[in-house]
Design a protein around this motif. Structure first.
Motif, PDB file in Angstrom:
ATOM      1  N   SER A 139      40.068 156.786  24.248  1.00 43.54           N
ATOM      2  CA  SER A 139      40.824 157.560  23.262  1.00 43.54           C
ATOM      3  C   SER A 139      40.062 158.793  22.840  1.00 43.54           C
ATOM      4  CB  SER A 139      41.123 156.701  22.036  1.00 43.54           C
ATOM      5  OG  SER A 139      39.923 156.391  21.356  1.00 43.54           O
ATOM      6  N   ALA A 140      40.782 159.721  22.182  1.00 43.94           N
ATOM      7  CA  ALA A 140      40.146 160.912  21.619  1.00 43.94           C
ATOM      8  C   ALA A 140      39.203 160.521  20.497  1.00 43.94           C
ATOM      9  CB  ALA A 140      41.216 161.873  21.094  1.00 43.94           C
ATOM     10  N   THR A 141      39.520 159.414  19.807  1.00 46.14           N
ATOM     11  CA  THR A 141      38.655 158.944  18.720  1.00 46.14           C
ATOM     12  C   THR A 141      37.279 158.565  19.249  1.00 46.14           C
ATOM     13  OG1 THR A 141      40.561 158.101  17.500  1.00 46.14           O
ATOM     14  CG2 THR A 141      38.401 157.240  16.884  1.00 46.14           C
ATOM     15  N   ALA A 142      37.269 157.890  20.411  1.00 47.19           N
ATOM     16  CA  ALA A 142      35.991 157.506  21.006  1.00 47.19           C
ATOM     17  C   ALA A 142      35.168 158.736  21.341  1.00 47.19           C
ATOM     18  CB  ALA A 142      36.230 156.675  22.273  1.00 47.19           C
TER      19      ALA A 142
ATOM     20  N   LYS B 277      30.666 162.270  20.095  1.00 54.63           N
ATOM     21  CA  LYS B 277      30.245 163.654  19.876  1.00 54.63           C
ATOM     22  C   LYS B 277      29.381 163.765  18.630  1.00 54.63           C
ATOM     23  CE  LYS B 277      33.033 166.563  17.930  1.00 54.63           C
ATOM     24  NZ  LYS B 277      34.154 167.497  17.653  1.00 54.63           N
ATOM     25  N   TYR B 278      29.808 163.134  17.550  1.00 55.39           N
ATOM     26  CA  TYR B 278      29.045 163.241  16.304  1.00 55.39           C
ATOM     27  C   TYR B 278      27.758 162.424  16.352  1.00 55.39           C
ATOM     28  CZ  TYR B 278      32.754 165.883  14.084  1.00 55.39           C
ATOM     29  OH  TYR B 278      33.657 166.866  13.777  1.00 55.39           O
ATOM     30  N   ILE B 279      27.767 161.330  17.094  1.00 53.88           N
ATOM     31  CA  ILE B 279      26.518 160.589  17.286  1.00 53.88           C
ATOM     32  C   ILE B 279      25.503 161.462  18.014  1.00 53.88           C
ATOM     33  CG2 ILE B 279      25.449 158.663  18.526  1.00 53.88           C
ATOM     34  CD1 ILE B 279      27.957 157.038  17.968  1.00 53.88           C
ATOM     35  N   GLY B 280      25.976 162.149  19.072  1.00 48.91           N
ATOM     36  CA  GLY B 280      25.088 163.047  19.811  1.00 48.91           C
ATOM     37  C   GLY B 280      24.570 164.174  18.945  1.00 48.91           C
ATOM     38  N   ALA B 281      25.450 164.760  18.124  1.00 49.69           N
ATOM     39  CA  ALA B 281      25.029 165.854  17.250  1.00 49.69           C
ATOM     40  C   ALA B 281      23.990 165.376  16.239  1.00 49.69           C
ATOM     41  CB  ALA B 281      26.249 166.431  16.532  1.00 49.69           C
ATOM     42  N   LEU B 282      24.225 164.208  15.654  1.00 48.20           N
ATOM     43  CA  LEU B 282      23.278 163.664  14.679  1.00 48.20           C
ATOM     44  C   LEU B 282      21.926 163.380  15.321  1.00 48.20           C
ATOM     45  CD1 LEU B 282      25.575 161.220  12.664  1.00 48.20           C
ATOM     46  CD2 LEU B 282      24.523 163.348  11.843  1.00 48.20           C
ATOM     47  N   TYR B 283      21.963 162.892  16.567  1.00 47.60           N
ATOM     48  CA  TYR B 283      20.709 162.623  17.273  1.00 47.60           C
ATOM     49  C   TYR B 283      19.911 163.901  17.490  1.00 47.60           C
ATOM     50  CZ  TYR B 283      17.634 161.544  21.219  1.00 47.60           C
ATOM     51  OH  TYR B 283      16.560 161.422  22.043  1.00 47.60           O
ATOM     52  N   LEU B 284      20.585 164.976  17.891  1.00 39.67           N
ATOM     53  CA  LEU B 284      19.904 166.251  18.096  1.00 39.67           C
ATOM     54  C   LEU B 284      19.384 166.812  16.775  1.00 39.67           C
ATOM     55  CD1 LEU B 284      22.299 167.924  20.686  1.00 39.67           C
ATOM     56  CD2 LEU B 284      20.044 166.934  21.115  1.00 39.67           C
TER      57      LEU B 284
ATOM     58  N   PHE C 184      19.378 159.420  24.366  1.00 37.38           N
ATOM     59  CA  PHE C 184      19.933 160.590  25.058  1.00 37.38           C
ATOM     60  C   PHE C 184      21.139 160.188  25.893  1.00 37.38           C
ATOM     61  CE2 PHE C 184      20.347 163.414  28.679  1.00 37.38           C
ATOM     62  CZ  PHE C 184      20.329 164.665  28.081  1.00 37.38           C
ATOM     63  N   PHE C 185      21.007 159.123  26.677  1.00 39.70           N
ATOM     64  CA  PHE C 185      22.096 158.747  27.578  1.00 39.70           C
ATOM     65  C   PHE C 185      23.247 158.059  26.855  1.00 39.70           C
ATOM     66  CE2 PHE C 185      18.798 159.405  30.779  1.00 39.70           C
ATOM     67  CZ  PHE C 185      19.507 160.165  31.685  1.00 39.70           C
ATOM     68  N   LEU C 186      22.982 157.462  25.704  1.00 37.08           N
ATOM     69  CA  LEU C 186      24.058 156.863  24.944  1.00 37.08           C
ATOM     70  C   LEU C 186      24.837 157.890  24.129  1.00 37.08           C
ATOM     71  CD1 LEU C 186      22.435 153.560  23.624  1.00 37.08           C
ATOM     72  CD2 LEU C 186      24.395 153.741  25.163  1.00 37.08           C
ATOM     73  N   ALA C 187      24.108 158.870  23.567  1.00 30.02           N
ATOM     74  CA  ALA C 187      24.736 159.794  22.623  1.00 30.02           C
ATOM     75  C   ALA C 187      25.087 161.146  23.227  1.00 30.02           C
ATOM     76  CB  ALA C 187      23.813 159.996  21.413  1.00 30.02           C
ATOM     77  N   VAL C 188      24.232 161.692  24.085  1.00 26.62           N
ATOM     78  CA  VAL C 188      24.432 163.042  24.610  1.00 26.62           C
ATOM     79  C   VAL C 188      25.135 163.029  25.962  1.00 26.62           C
ATOM     80  CG1 VAL C 188      23.278 165.183  25.280  1.00 26.62           C
ATOM     81  CG2 VAL C 188      22.401 163.836  23.364  1.00 26.62           C
ATOM     82  N   PHE C 189      24.795 162.109  26.804  1.00 28.88           N
ATOM     83  CA  PHE C 189      25.324 162.026  28.161  1.00 28.88           C
ATOM     84  C   PHE C 189      26.859 162.090  28.234  1.00 28.88           C
ATOM     85  CE2 PHE C 189      26.579 159.690  31.978  1.00 28.88           C
ATOM     86  CZ  PHE C 189      25.773 160.247  32.953  1.00 28.88           C
ATOM     87  N   PRO C 190      27.598 161.368  27.351  1.00 29.89           N
ATOM     88  CA  PRO C 190      29.063 161.357  27.474  1.00 29.89           C
ATOM     89  C   PRO C 190      29.719 162.726  27.333  1.00 29.89           C
ATOM     90  CG  PRO C 190      28.321 159.598  26.039  1.00 29.89           C
ATOM     91  CD  PRO C 190      27.140 160.472  26.293  1.00 29.89           C
ATOM     92  N   GLN C 191      29.056 163.645  26.638  1.00 30.75           N
ATOM     93  CA  GLN C 191      29.660 164.963  26.409  1.00 30.75           C
ATOM     94  C   GLN C 191      29.796 165.765  27.705  1.00 30.75           C
ATOM     95  OE1 GLN C 191      30.457 164.735  23.293  1.00 30.75           O
ATOM     96  NE2 GLN C 191      29.032 163.029  22.999  1.00 30.75           N
TER      97      GLN C 191
ATOM     98  N   LEU D 239      25.987 173.085  17.593  1.00 27.97           N
ATOM     99  CA  LEU D 239      26.925 173.430  18.664  1.00 27.97           C
ATOM    100  C   LEU D 239      27.685 172.209  19.163  1.00 27.97           C
ATOM    101  CD1 LEU D 239      24.846 175.967  20.821  1.00 27.97           C
ATOM    102  CD2 LEU D 239      26.866 176.462  19.423  1.00 27.97           C
ATOM    103  N   MET D 240      26.979 171.093  19.304  1.00 29.25           N
ATOM    104  CA  MET D 240      27.638 169.887  19.795  1.00 29.25           C
ATOM    105  C   MET D 240      28.655 169.374  18.773  1.00 29.25           C
ATOM    106  SD  MET D 240      26.040 166.338  21.249  1.00 29.25           S
ATOM    107  CE  MET D 240      25.584 167.159  22.786  1.00 29.25           C
ATOM    108  N   ALA D 241      28.325 169.443  17.499  1.00 29.26           N
ATOM    109  CA  ALA D 241      29.240 168.972  16.457  1.00 29.26           C
ATOM    110  C   ALA D 241      30.535 169.764  16.441  1.00 29.26           C
ATOM    111  CB  ALA D 241      28.555 169.021  15.097  1.00 29.26           C
ATOM    112  N   SER D 242      30.461 171.035  16.847  1.00 27.13           N
ATOM    113  CA  SER D 242      31.651 171.906  16.814  1.00 27.13           C
ATOM    114  C   SER D 242      32.381 171.946  18.151  1.00 27.13           C
ATOM    115  CB  SER D 242      31.239 173.327  16.411  1.00 27.13           C
ATOM    116  OG  SER D 242      30.341 173.872  17.363  1.00 27.13           O
ATOM    117  N   ALA D 243      31.906 171.198  19.137  1.00 27.99           N
ATOM    118  CA  ALA D 243      32.523 171.223  20.472  1.00 27.99           C
ATOM    119  C   ALA D 243      33.844 170.481  20.450  1.00 27.99           C
ATOM    120  CB  ALA D 243      31.586 170.603  21.500  1.00 27.99           C
TER     121      ALA D 243
END
Length: 202
Positions: free
Chosen positions: A66-69, A74-81, A125-132, A196-200
């Motif tokens: 889903s788009a929710t996922a 996306k926000y998990i990745g942004a928070l990690y960065l 990295f692979f859990l939060a950033v990789f999916p983007q 940037l990731m949070a706004s993607a």
């Protein structure tokens, strides 16, 4: 695949950030030379590939759900960065005290592999950033292999660079001034990519 160049930039910054693997590479280079650090570097790269496989093997289902996922990831990745940015900004010592390392190449490989498998940086990295950087409509396996192989290759390149400059740069990086400069620059970079990731959008 979307933004492969951006993936390389983020992966490079992640690999560059100080951690147990970087410290081990520097230790090996200072004690055994550049060639002596290679078994450990290969061990770290191999560990990254294994961690990526464990963390990213089921992401295709998540992305297709889903788009929710996508938004959550996306926000998990942004928070990690952003977390990495704050951590680097507050860095007081870029290179911690070095511990003795094994004189045998195969032991240096196993030691480095173990450190990478237990290091949460690659996992996050692979859990939060990789999916983007995965297109749900494209073949998942080919994208996965390309991105993970690229990450592992970057580990080899970056850590080889650390090994080559370790002895020359050690004195400066150990000073308060050197630690502050590197920490501030790295922190600003991570914070910028986090925004940037949070706004993607998908």
């Amino acid at each position: 695949m979307a933004s492969y160049g951006l993936f390389l930039v983020l992966a490079t910054l992640t690999v560059l950030s100080p951690g147990p693997g970087v410290v081990l590479t520097i230790s090996n280079a200072l004690r055994h030379g550049w060639s002596g650090s290679l078994p450990g570097i290969v061990g770290i790269a191999s560990g990254a590939f294994i961690v990526a496989g464990i963390c990213a093997s089921s992401l295709g289902l998540i992305l297709a759900a889903s788009a929710t996922a996508f938004t959550v990831l996306k926000y998990i990745g942004a928070l990690y960065l952003l977390y990495l940015g704050i951590k680097m900004w507050r860095t007081q010592r870029f290179i911690p005290e070095l511990k003795a390392t094994s004189p045998r190449p195969w032991r240096r490989f196993i030691e480095a592999l173990s450190i990478q498998l237990l290091n949460p940086k690659a996992g996050f990295f692979f859990l939060a950033v990789f999916p983007q950087f995965i297109k749900p409509a494209a073949d998942y396996c080919s994208q996965f292999f390309l991105l993970v192989s690229s990450y592992s290759l970057l580990v080899v390149v970056v850590h080889s660079g650390y090994a080559l400059v370790a002895q020359a740069a050690r004195g400066w990086l150990s000073t308060n001034k050197g630690a502050r400069i590197v920490g501030k620059l790295s922190g600003i970079t991570f914070l910028g990519f986090g925004v940037l990731m949070a706004s993607a959008s998908k």
